[in-house]
Design a protein around this motif. Structure first.
Motif, PDB file in Angstrom:
ATOM      1  N   LYS A   1       0.846  -1.187   0.000  1.00 15.60           N
ATOM      2  CA  LYS A   1       0.000   0.000   0.000  1.00 15.60           C
ATOM      3  C   LYS A   1       0.884   1.240   0.000  1.00 15.60           C
ATOM      4  O   LYS A   1       1.892   1.297   0.720  1.00 15.60           O
ATOM      5  N   ASP A   2       0.482   2.230  -0.799  1.00 13.08           N
ATOM      6  CA  ASP A   2       1.169   3.521  -0.809  1.00 13.08           C
ATOM      7  C   ASP A   2       0.643   4.371   0.333  1.00 13.08           C
ATOM      8  O   ASP A   2      -0.563   4.659   0.395  1.00 13.08           O
ATOM      9  N   MET A   3       1.525   4.769   1.226  1.00  8.59           N
ATOM     10  CA  MET A   3       1.145   5.617   2.342  1.00  8.59           C
ATOM     11  C   MET A   3       1.314   7.089   1.969  1.00  8.59           C
ATOM     12  O   MET A   3       1.983   7.435   0.992  1.00  8.59           O
TER      13      MET A   3
ATOM     14  N   VAL B   1       6.639   5.685   8.046  1.00  6.33           N
ATOM     15  CA  VAL B   1       6.643   4.313   7.528  1.00  6.33           C
ATOM     16  C   VAL B   1       7.796   3.500   8.099  1.00  6.33           C
ATOM     17  O   VAL B   1       7.985   2.344   7.697  1.00  6.33           O
ATOM     18  N   SER B   2       8.531   4.058   9.045  1.00  6.94           N
ATOM     19  CA  SER B   2       9.702   3.362   9.582  1.00  6.94           C
ATOM     20  C   SER B   2       9.318   2.147  10.426  1.00  6.94           C
ATOM     21  O   SER B   2      10.169   1.320  10.733  1.00  6.94           O
ATOM     22  N   ARG B   3       8.045   2.027  10.815  1.00  7.02           N
ATOM     23  CA  ARG B   3       7.621   0.872  11.604  1.00  7.02           C
ATOM     24  C   ARG B   3       7.107  -0.265  10.740  1.00  7.02           C
ATOM     25  O   ARG B   3       6.656  -1.279  11.252  1.00  7.02           O
TER      26      ARG B   3
ATOM     27  N   ASP C   1      13.152  -3.341   2.758  1.00  9.24           N
ATOM     28  CA  ASP C   1      13.826  -2.945   4.000  1.00  9.24           C
ATOM     29  C   ASP C   1      12.828  -3.028   5.147  1.00  9.24           C
ATOM     30  O   ASP C   1      11.794  -2.356   5.133  1.00  9.24           O
ATOM     31  N   GLU C   2      13.136  -3.853   6.130  1.00 12.71           N
ATOM     32  CA  GLU C   2      12.241  -4.030   7.275  1.00 12.71           C
ATOM     33  C   GLU C   2      12.525  -2.978   8.331  1.00 12.71           C
ATOM     34  O   GLU C   2      13.628  -2.900   8.884  1.00 12.71           O
ATOM     35  N   LYS C   3      11.540  -2.107   8.574  1.00  9.37           N
ATOM     36  CA  LYS C   3      11.626  -1.052   9.582  1.00  9.37           C
ATOM     37  C   LYS C   3      12.920  -0.234   9.457  1.00  9.37           C
ATOM     38  O   LYS C   3      13.748  -0.185  10.374  1.00  9.37           O
ATOM     39  N   PRO C   4      13.097   0.418   8.298  1.00  9.94           N
ATOM     40  CA  PRO C   4      14.338   1.178   8.077  1.00  9.94           C
ATOM     41  C   PRO C   4      14.374   2.464   8.899  1.00  9.94           C
ATOM     42  O   PRO C   4      13.333   3.048   9.216  1.00  9.94           O
ATOM     43  N   ILE C   5      15.575   2.887   9.234  1.00 10.57           N
ATOM     44  CA  ILE C   5      15.728   4.166   9.937  1.00 10.57           C
ATOM     45  C   ILE C   5      15.344   5.307   9.012  1.00 10.57           C
ATOM     46  O   ILE C   5      14.669   6.264   9.414  1.00 10.57           O
ATOM     47  N   GLU C   6      15.763   5.211   7.761  1.00  8.73           N
ATOM     48  CA  GLU C   6      15.402   6.214   6.765  1.00  8.73           C
ATOM     49  C   GLU C   6      14.797   5.491   5.566  1.00  8.73           C
ATOM     50  O   GLU C   6      15.473   4.703   4.892  1.00  8.73           O
ATOM     51  N   ALA C   7      13.524   5.748   5.307  1.00  8.12           N
ATOM     52  CA  ALA C   7      12.815   5.032   4.252  1.00  8.12           C
ATOM     53  C   ALA C   7      13.134   5.630   2.893  1.00  8.12           C
ATOM     54  O   ALA C   7      13.229   6.854   2.733  1.00  8.12           O
TER      55      ALA C   7
ATOM     56  N   SER D   1      11.174   4.843   0.277  1.00  6.31           N
ATOM     57  CA  SER D   1       9.918   4.772  -0.463  1.00  6.31           C
ATOM     58  C   SER D   1       8.773   4.955   0.518  1.00  6.31           C
ATOM     59  O   SER D   1       8.938   4.818   1.733  1.00  6.31           O
ATOM     60  N   ASN D   2       7.598   5.283  -0.018  1.00  2.01           N
ATOM     61  CA  ASN D   2       6.414   5.380   0.830  1.00  2.01           C
ATOM     62  C   ASN D   2       5.480   4.184   0.613  1.00  2.01           C
ATOM     63  O   ASN D   2       4.342   4.180   1.075  1.00  2.01           O
ATOM     64  N   THR D   3       5.971   3.149  -0.075  1.00  4.33           N
ATOM     65  CA  THR D   3       5.203   1.931  -0.301  1.00  4.33           C
ATOM     66  C   THR D   3       5.593   0.907   0.746  1.00  4.33           C
ATOM     67  O   THR D   3       6.769   0.588   0.904  1.00  4.33           O
TER      68      THR D   3
END
Length: 372
Positions: free
Chosen positions: A151-153, A159-161, A177-183, A185-187
């Motif tokens: 899903k596009d947020m 979205v880091s969680r 990337d699972e729970k990245p510090i810096e995302a 993408s917004n998907t």
């Protein structure tokens, strides 16, 4: 449908604070009359998935009671059904579930005994409606090894969680990337996956041999450049109960007419265990505005922009504003509640005030009504 369902409902979430002291997150009440797990179960039932396994572990008593009968979701049939699997001590294993992959591996015999070619995996802590037939058709069309529902947020959402993905023009996932510090993408991944049953068995056995226990990190991320992993995007309502603020916002969303209509009136609807309770009663002097009031409630005061679950009592000259009151809460006279979540079976004494000034406040008062 040629798939079985697996709902992962065993994890502990410390970010829910007092709300998970006596229940698992999938058992949390949502929208007045439902539990979080009802949305995954209903989506599977509405998609004609006949066999569903729910893997429970942490604080499972309330969840197990809720799932004591499969008839509410139309799983009570001769072929298939609803199965509950908790960690079991055997001659070969005495471990609790050490992760999502390990939870499925400890019940791998269930997968091996089934004949359906596909498996749909979902978490039990998300609020959504989804036709899994469309996801499965996409999975088969793309000849995908694993399909991730995405899903596009909004760009201002945190979205880091979540698991953050990037896809190419063919919808194939190139980064995960699972729970990245810096995302980047917004998907995000919604925690819903489609995979061939035999391939899932092979991946789980390979992970177990190497003492790898997490489905996302040890399978999805590990094999993202080896397996063909595609993303299926949804644009309908989806929310994950990941912390207190997300839980509060999810319940508040049901005060919006479009959300209520989507879940309660548009087919297919959401099913849940039914309690035989009288309709809500609004006594003289009560004042209700933009609120969701469930069956069994008795209202004597003012309720505004709030969600009241079953059998809530609101006393005289009491004001409830922007609150979520869980099941069987008793609020005395001359009480002011604002920006609060009141734990179930709580008793709020008369002439008291609770107000969440720096965010949502969790109120957990001892229930003195049944003290001998």
């Amino acid at each position: 449908m040629k798939a079985i369902g697996i709902i992962l409902a065993g994890g502990n979430n410390n970010r829910m604070k007092e709300l998970t002291a006596k229940r698992a997150v999938p058992a949390l009440p949502v929208a007045g009359s439902f539990r979080s797990i009802d949305f995954a179960l209903s989506s599977m039932s509405n998609s004609h998935i006949q066999t569903v396994a729910v893997l429970t572990q942490y604080n499972a008593r309330s969840l197990n009671e809720h799932l004591s009968s499969s008839k509410w979701w139309n799983f009570g049939r001769k072929q298939g059904g609803l199965f509950l699997f908790t960690p079991t001590v055997t001659a070969d294993n005495s471990d609790w579930y050490r992760g999502t992959a390990d939870a499925m591996y400890q019940n791998i015999d269930f997968l091996k005994r089934r004949h359906e070619p596909y498996v749909i995996i979902s978490s039990g802590d998300c609020v959504y409606k989804l036709d899994f037939n469309r996801v499965l058709d996409f999975h088969i069309e793309k000849k995908s090894d694993i399909t991730v529902v995405c899903k596009d947020m909004m760009y201002n959402d945190d979205v880091s969680r979540f698991g953050v993905v990037r896809m190419d023009d063919e919808s194939r996932i190139t980064e995960f990337d699972e729970k990245p510090i810096e995302a980047s993408s917004n998907t995000i991944s919604t925690g819903i996956y489609v995979i061939r049953r035999r391939q899932l068995i092979e991946l789980l056995e390979a992970a177990a041999e190497e003492n790898r226990f997490d489905f996302v990190n040890d399978i999805l991320v590990r094999y993202k450049n080896v397996k063909k992993i595609y993303g299926y995007k949804i644009n309908s309502y989806w929310n994950n109960i990941a912390d207190i603020d997300a839980y509060f916002k999810t319940n508040m969303d049901f005060l919006r007419p479009d959300i209520r209509s989507y879940f309660f009136r548009e087919e297919p609807t959401i099913c849940s265990k039914v309690d035989d309770l009288p309709p809500a009663k609004f006594n003289p002097g009560s004042d209700i505005s933009n609120s969701l009031v469930s069956s069994g409630c008795i209202i004597n005061g003012s309720v505004e922009d709030s969600v009241l679950f079953k059998q809530v009592f609101v006393g005289k000259n009491t004001t409830v504003k922007n609150c979520v009151l869980l099941n069987d809460v008793y609020i005395g006279d001359n009480v002011h509640l604002e920006n609060c979540i009141v734990e179930s079976r709580g008793t709020i004494n008369p002439n008291t005030c609770y107000c969440g000034e720096d965010g949502v406040m969790i109120v957990k008062e001892k229930n003195v009504r049944y003290v001998i």
